[in-house]
Write a protein that holds these residues in place. Sequence first.
Motif: not given
Length: 318
Positions: A50-60
Amino acid sequence: MPLTPEDIIKFLDNESETKFKSELLELLRKRIDNLCFDECERDRIQCTLTPLCSRRFLLKLRIKNHLKYEDLPKFCYSVHKGVVERFFRNKTVVYRPYDAFLYLIDFLDVFFHGDYRKLNKFISFKNWDDTFKIFDDRINNRNEKFDYLLTEKYLLFKFEDRIHVIFLDELYVLCNANRENIPDLELLQGVCKLYSGIYFPEVKLKQRQSEHVEITVKVPYDVLNEVSPEHPIENDSKVDHYFWNTFWEDLNSLTQYCDEIHLQMDKSQNLEISLVLSNETKNYDEEENPVPLRFRDLRLILNFINRIYHDYYILWVD
């Protein structure tokens, strides 16, 4: 009334003092870094499930802004890459990694593992002869099923029903394109050309000036002649059922994504259906700006062309 995200956006848009905007953005940057490198990475189970940003959008956010691997939360990125690989291999995943961004070498490691180092070198230096030799060998001799297409700025792949796009100047990859916007006409035409070569090679595809792509498919006269002149009481005929009940609904649904739709008869009395596209839709956001065309929108358009081509063109022509 508490502060809202809209209040912050308005402040950034309207504030004339650069210093205040810079301070606000620095607060946001610090909060993002703290979330990524401390709160989320500290608990690897949470980061995995359960990463703290939805679908790891901060990687994007980081990858699309050209940050290097060392500037990413490394464990989070490794999990992200693993999810893309599991999804590619049809294994169970916590979420489907649509619109996932990877660095080029990691994309190649997932999809072309045995040759990924060579491919990374060839693609980085745009050595297309050696690149395509590897792709064609995998298709022809290793029974791998995928299609690819090169444009000036993009290298596109289709694995099953999933589209992946290498941005050649940036050297990152959009995997499982779905809700992402199509940024320019070159990519729009490239996806259309890739699908056309696979599914409907006789459909006309051309670029109109520098702003539009036009796709034209025909319904032969023999098919039109089979359509009842009046709405039939019972739709026993497949042709009647489609052209009386579904055809106009299909066209109406596409009007929100197409700049223009033209229907005309050619010299042989075949019906020509021309869809004129740009990378903007006919929908508008709250500020009355055109909503960009997304990959999922384009797929609806291509599915319509595919249906007309296979159900009402190719069988009758053959």
